[in-house]
Design a protein around this motif. Structure first.
Motif, short mmCIF file in Angstrom:
data_model
loop_
_atom_site.label_atom_id
_atom_site.label_comp_id
_atom_site.label_asym_id
_atom_site.label_seq_id
_atom_site.Cartn_x
_atom_site.Cartn_y
_atom_site.Cartn_z
N GLN A 91 1.73 -16.99 -5.69
CA GLN A 91 2.07 -15.99 -6.70
C GLN A 91 1.07 -14.83 -6.69
N VAL A 92 -0.20 -15.15 -6.55
CA VAL A 92 -1.24 -14.12 -6.52
C VAL A 92 -1.04 -13.24 -5.29
N ARG A 93 -0.75 -13.86 -4.16
CA ARG A 93 -0.52 -13.07 -2.93
C ARG A 93 0.68 -12.15 -3.08
N ALA A 94 1.72 -12.63 -3.72
CA ALA A 94 2.90 -11.79 -3.96
C ALA A 94 2.55 -10.61 -4.86
N LYS A 95 1.74 -10.85 -5.89
CA LYS A 95 1.30 -9.76 -6.78
C LYS A 95 0.46 -8.75 -6.01
N ILE A 96 -0.42 -9.25 -5.16
CA ILE A 96 -1.26 -8.35 -4.36
C ILE A 96 -0.40 -7.48 -3.46
N LYS A 97 0.62 -8.08 -2.84
CA LYS A 97 1.53 -7.32 -1.97
C LYS A 97 2.22 -6.21 -2.77
N LYS A 98 2.71 -6.55 -3.97
CA LYS A 98 3.37 -5.55 -4.81
C LYS A 98 2.40 -4.45 -5.23
N LEU A 99 1.17 -4.84 -5.55
CA LEU A 99 0.17 -3.85 -5.95
C LEU A 99 -0.18 -2.92 -4.78
N ARG A 100 -0.23 -3.45 -3.56
CA ARG A 100 -0.49 -2.60 -2.39
C ARG A 100 0.66 -1.62 -2.17
N GLU A 101 1.89 -2.09 -2.37
CA GLU A 101 3.05 -1.19 -2.26
C GLU A 101 2.97 -0.10 -3.32
N LEU A 102 2.58 -0.47 -4.54
CA LEU A 102 2.44 0.50 -5.61
C LEU A 102 1.34 1.51 -5.27
N GLU A 103 0.24 1.03 -4.72
CA GLU A 103 -0.85 1.93 -4.32
C GLU A 103 -0.36 2.94 -3.29
N ARG A 104 0.40 2.48 -2.28
CA ARG A 104 0.93 3.40 -1.25
C ARG A 104 1.85 4.44 -1.88
N GLU A 105 2.70 3.99 -2.81
CA GLU A 105 3.61 4.91 -3.47
C GLU A 105 2.84 5.97 -4.28
N LEU A 106 1.82 5.54 -4.98
CA LEU A 106 1.02 6.49 -5.76
C LEU A 106 0.26 7.45 -4.85
N MET A 107 -0.21 6.95 -3.73
CA MET A 107 -0.92 7.83 -2.80
C MET A 107 0.03 8.85 -2.18
N ASP A 108 1.28 8.44 -1.91
CA ASP A 108 2.28 9.40 -1.43
C ASP A 108 2.54 10.46 -2.48
N LEU A 109 2.63 10.04 -3.73
CA LEU A 109 2.82 11.02 -4.82
C LEU A 109 1.64 11.99 -4.87
N GLN A 110 0.45 11.42 -4.77
CA GLN A 110 -0.74 12.26 -4.86
C GLN A 110 -0.79 13.28 -3.72
#
Length: 132
Positions: A91-110
């Protein structure tokens, strides 16, 4: 014997937290004084500290219930405890994966932002509006 305020201080939590865990059945109901105050003993404190450690590693109340049942039945097989932790790791690994995807999306926005532009021309605002 400890009253609820003393127990909460020793466990570094709120009185409401103690009451919540008690209502959830994670902490057994304590004895009562003649004045009807809850009286907790060392076993209550150790159980509360165990629960707090479990919450600190983001275990759910159901997972904590399972661990407590094993703790209360020390003759039970430890394999299921290990399985529970393996499941939590997944479960923690799945959350980390989602958080990394969110980070990439935010960096694209930035990257779409040009601070020299007006809010009307803002790449972040326009990208968010398009996504909606």
């Amino acid at each position: 014997m400890l009253q609820i305020g003393e127990l909460s201080k020793k466990a570094d939590c709120l009185v409401q937290t103690v009451r919540f865990y008690e209502a959830e059945g994670l902490i057994p109901e304590p004895a009562r004084s003649q004045g009807n105050f809850r009286l907790y003993d060392e076993a209550h404190l150790q159980r509360l500290l165990f629960i707090r450690r479990c919450r600190a590693i983001d275990l759910t109340l159901d997972e904590i219930r399972q661990l407590l049942s094993f703790r209360d039945g020390p003759e039970l097989d430890c394999g299921e405890v290990n399985w529970l932790v393996d499941s939590h790791i997944a479960q923690v690994r799945a959350k980390i994966k989602k958080l990394r995807e969110l980070e990439r999306e935010l960096m694209d926005l930035q990257r779409s932002c040009n601070p020299a532009r007006t809010a009307r021309e803002c790449g972040i605002l326009n990208s968010l509006a398009e996504a909606a």
